[in-house]
Scaffold this motif. Sequence first.
Motif, short mmCIF file in Angstrom:
data_model
loop_
_atom_site.label_atom_id
_atom_site.label_comp_id
_atom_site.label_asym_id
_atom_site.label_seq_id
_atom_site.Cartn_x
_atom_site.Cartn_y
_atom_site.Cartn_z
N LEU A 1 0.72 -1.34 -0.04
CA LEU A 1 -0.01 0.02 0.09
C LEU A 1 0.82 1.26 0.03
N ALA A 2 1.92 1.26 0.68
CA ALA A 2 2.77 2.48 0.88
C ALA A 2 3.59 2.61 -0.49
N GLU A 3 3.97 1.70 -0.97
CA GLU A 3 4.57 1.62 -2.34
C GLU A 3 3.79 2.29 -3.31
N LEU A 4 2.62 1.97 -3.45
CA LEU A 4 1.33 2.50 -4.50
C LEU A 4 1.18 3.97 -4.15
N ALA A 5 1.36 4.21 -2.81
CA ALA A 5 0.92 5.91 -2.47
C ALA A 5 2.16 6.66 -2.99
N ALA A 6 3.46 6.26 -2.51
CA ALA A 6 4.66 6.97 -3.06
C ALA A 6 4.66 6.96 -4.43
N ALA A 7 4.61 5.77 -5.08
CA ALA A 7 4.77 6.03 -6.53
C ALA A 7 3.72 6.70 -7.26
N GLY A 8 2.57 6.93 -6.88
CA GLY A 8 1.49 7.64 -7.30
C GLY A 8 1.38 8.96 -6.86
N ARG A 9 2.50 9.25 -5.62
CA ARG A 9 2.55 10.58 -5.14
C ARG A 9 1.02 11.10 -4.74
N PHE A 10 0.55 10.21 -4.01
CA PHE A 10 -0.85 10.38 -3.27
C PHE A 10 -0.53 10.77 -1.84
N ASP A 11 -1.12 11.87 -1.26
CA ASP A 11 -1.32 12.04 0.16
C ASP A 11 -2.34 11.58 0.64
N VAL A 12 -2.43 10.72 1.74
CA VAL A 12 -3.68 10.04 2.01
C VAL A 12 -4.07 10.53 3.28
N ASP A 13 -5.50 10.81 3.42
CA ASP A 13 -6.17 11.16 4.90
C ASP A 13 -7.23 10.14 4.71
N MET A 14 -7.28 9.52 5.87
CA MET A 14 -8.15 8.27 6.18
C MET A 14 -9.11 8.75 7.53
N THR A 15 -10.40 8.51 7.46
CA THR A 15 -11.09 8.71 8.74
C THR A 15 -11.99 7.39 8.91
N TRP A 16 -12.34 7.04 10.18
CA TRP A 16 -12.89 6.11 10.43
C TRP A 16 -13.99 6.28 11.52
N THR B 1 -15.28 7.72 19.11
CA THR B 1 -14.79 9.08 18.63
C THR B 1 -14.11 8.74 17.19
N ARG B 2 -14.10 9.64 16.14
CA ARG B 2 -13.75 9.43 14.96
C ARG B 2 -12.00 9.08 14.99
N ARG B 3 -11.72 8.40 14.44
CA ARG B 3 -10.29 7.75 13.78
C ARG B 3 -9.78 8.54 12.62
N ARG B 4 -8.65 9.28 12.89
CA ARG B 4 -8.10 9.85 11.60
C ARG B 4 -6.50 9.50 11.38
N SER B 5 -6.34 9.39 10.17
CA SER B 5 -4.87 8.97 9.89
C SER B 5 -4.44 9.80 8.81
N ARG B 6 -3.51 10.71 8.78
CA ARG B 6 -2.84 11.48 7.85
C ARG B 6 -1.33 11.21 7.33
N THR B 7 -1.18 11.19 6.17
CA THR B 7 0.35 10.60 5.55
C THR B 7 0.48 11.31 4.28
N SER B 8 1.64 11.72 4.16
CA SER B 8 1.99 12.47 2.57
C SER B 8 2.81 11.21 1.87
N ALA B 9 2.78 11.48 0.49
CA ALA B 9 3.49 10.36 -0.34
C ALA B 9 4.80 10.50 0.08
N ARG B 10 5.62 11.58 0.86
CA ARG B 10 7.10 11.32 1.06
C ARG B 10 6.99 10.78 2.26
N GLN B 11 6.18 10.59 3.24
CA GLN B 11 6.24 9.61 4.41
C GLN B 11 5.97 8.18 4.03
N MET B 12 5.09 7.96 3.15
CA MET B 12 4.81 6.56 2.53
C MET B 12 6.13 6.18 1.92
N ALA B 13 6.88 6.90 1.13
CA ALA B 13 8.11 6.58 0.75
C ALA B 13 9.01 6.37 1.64
#
Length: 318
Positions: A191-206, A212-224
Amino acid sequence: MAIDPDLQKLAQELAADPNTPAWEDAADLSRLHAQSFATKAAGGFEILASRGAIRLSGDGVHGNAISMSEAGEFLTRWQALVTSAGAALEGNKSIRGKLPDEIMRRTNLALVASPGRGSVVLEFSPVASTEAEERYPGGELTFEGPKQPLVQRAVEVALGVIDLAAIEDPLAVPANLAELGPRVAAKALELAELAAAGRFDVDMTWDEPGRTRRRSRTSARQMAQLVANLRSEHLDTEDVALSGVLRTVSDRRKIDLEVTDLDGEVHIVSIDRGEVDFSDFRIGESVQMAVTMRLISKPGGGESRRYTATMIERAAGT
């Protein structure tokens, strides 16, 4: 700016009530309030399902458009990570063999997609019947309250794995993933390889009912960086011992080892030579080998395994 006295009083009452879950913002509080009202109206049963969202932005997103193949692959890899997290929670952490159908069923997610400004939002939720079935076994509400389904716990673990991308200390990554096993690490890496290669910043909520809401934010650089950490620590591999009969020893192709499983069935396992010297061995010899196994995902969600030799010796008594 003056604070509305009624709003201030409500906030104080909520803070004093030990049964009030934590909340992230006004929208989260509103959601929890609506769920609480619906639960009371249903006689204590939570009739609303969990729901999550994946917001993809960054250089890999153009306006609110994304390659369909990349979006589909991202969802496939996210599902695989959630399922592997659920399997780890049930004690199945190895990358050997196929996961039980029951675990796959209990962690299956459904998708609803909608666009967002400057991003693409992929909304998902557990299969409603499965979530309700585990929350209320037999359709009954117990004194302990509703149980937390495996899919909910699996998503929380999967989000925690993604959060590792934002940790600056690289030593913290292997420490946190070691307990979950190589299957989770392998799916996180993909999953991290795809986000890094696709240059996606990922913001997830659950969102889960009553939590309470669960949230996760990562950038393409952090995934790399997460990819680099996982690869350097070889967290996605598993050491395996194999015994069998050599069927090839050519230096121009993989080593074929004939292995007989516990059921008496014969399989040919193709093994990369690695740094092992096979020049002293002959076809037909019985050997014992130490190999490193890596899980490889195929398009559409299938899996295969890649073996690399690390040691070989003749079988005892030969």
